[in-house]
Design an enzyme around this catalytic site. Structure first.
Site, mmCIF file in Angstrom:
data_model
loop_
_atom_site.group_PDB
_atom_site.id
_atom_site.type_symbol
_atom_site.label_atom_id
_atom_site.label_comp_id
_atom_site.label_asym_id
_atom_site.label_seq_id
_atom_site.Cartn_x
_atom_site.Cartn_y
_atom_site.Cartn_z
ATOM 1 N N LYS A 108 0.836 -1.211 0.000
ATOM 2 C CA LYS A 108 0.000 0.000 0.000
ATOM 3 C C LYS A 108 0.864 1.252 0.000
ATOM 4 O O LYS A 108 0.651 2.174 -0.795
ATOM 5 C CB LYS A 108 -0.922 0.006 1.214
ATOM 6 C CG LYS A 108 -1.908 1.178 1.229
ATOM 7 C CD LYS A 108 -2.376 1.511 2.620
ATOM 8 C CE LYS A 108 -1.317 2.255 3.395
ATOM 9 N NZ LYS A 108 -1.795 2.725 4.717
ATOM 10 N N ASP A 145 -6.204 1.170 0.938
ATOM 11 C CA ASP A 145 -6.265 1.244 2.402
ATOM 12 C C ASP A 145 -7.672 0.836 2.838
ATOM 13 O O ASP A 145 -8.460 0.340 2.031
ATOM 14 C CB ASP A 145 -5.890 2.643 2.901
ATOM 15 C CG ASP A 145 -6.905 3.709 2.483
ATOM 16 O OD1 ASP A 145 -7.881 3.392 1.754
ATOM 17 O OD2 ASP A 145 -6.739 4.868 2.891
#
Length: 230
Positions: free
Chosen positions: A121, A139
């Site tokens: 991420k 996320d």
């Protein structure tokens, strides 16, 4: 409605409603954004933006952070979540940047994910924001909003969500779409209490359709002497 139609409508609406969509983290260089993103894990951008200015006064470069006293780093970031772990990650990240990459933030995901504190991420955020690459960072907001709207179906993990979004979103707008989904999840499609009354996607939203159907199916009952719907 086909999945392609849902994507087309959603992306068009986002473009109309949020023509400017960008990270809310404050930064002045790739190194500063990398520090900020590491600090932002399970922490608010608002808190990170309070912490980073004094942090960068003391550690303005990877070289300075690589030689840092852990106690000094901890003191500067102690108000964020998990400061002990993030102290180790920040110093380790800086040392590896200096030793392996000449102090420069690399521009490919394999190199980025070798840095302490940098997962997929975080790496995708750097690729999208700094280098403008078609990288979709997933996320909790992106994961939740994508499922609720119906852009994804039954994704079990962030990687599945990432792959589905990248498959259907035009490459040129993937970095912007990442911010659309984050900001929508942060301010409208909230985790505990989504603000459907303020949403511009209710007519195509799978979550809203289900919630409305369930509400209509609830029987009326007396509350305080008045007939009200639950």
């Amino acid at each position: 409605m086909t999945i392609s139609e849902r994507y087309r409508i959603a992306l068009d609406r986002f473009e109309q409603e949020m023509p400017v969509a960008e990270t809310e983290l404050h930064y002045g260089s790739p190194y500063e954004l990398l520090v900020a993103v590491i600090l932002s894990a399970q922490c608010t951008d608002k808190r990170v933006n309070i912490v980073t200015p004094p942090f960068f006064e003391v550690f303005p470069t990877p070289q300075s952070l690589a030689k840092a006293d852990p106690d000094r780093v901890f003191e500067l970031i102690k108000s964020v979540t998990f400061p002990n772990n993030k102290t180790k990650s920040l110093i380790g990240m800086a040392r590896r940047l200096v030793e392996e990459y000449g102090g420069e933030v690399p521009s490919d995901i394999d190199a980025l994910t070798t840095l302490p504190g940098v997962g997929r991420k975080t790496a995708n955020v750097i690729l999208a924001v700094v280098f403008g690459k078609a990288a979709m960072a997933v996320d909790t907001h992106v994961f939740r909003v994508s499922e609720r709207i119906g852009l994804t179906t039954g994704s079990r993990n962030p990687l599945q969500t990432e792959k589905a979004l990248v498959e259907h979103i035009p490459e040129a707008i993937i970095p912007k779409a990442h911010h659309w989904l984050i900001l929508h999840g942060r301010y409208v499609c909230k985790a505990r209490k989504p603000m459907c009354e303020s949403c511009f996607l209710t007519d195509i939203c799978r979550y809203y359709a289900t919630a409305s159907a369930n509400a209509d199916a609830m029987p009326e009952r007396k509350v305080g002497g008045n007939r009200k719907k639950r």
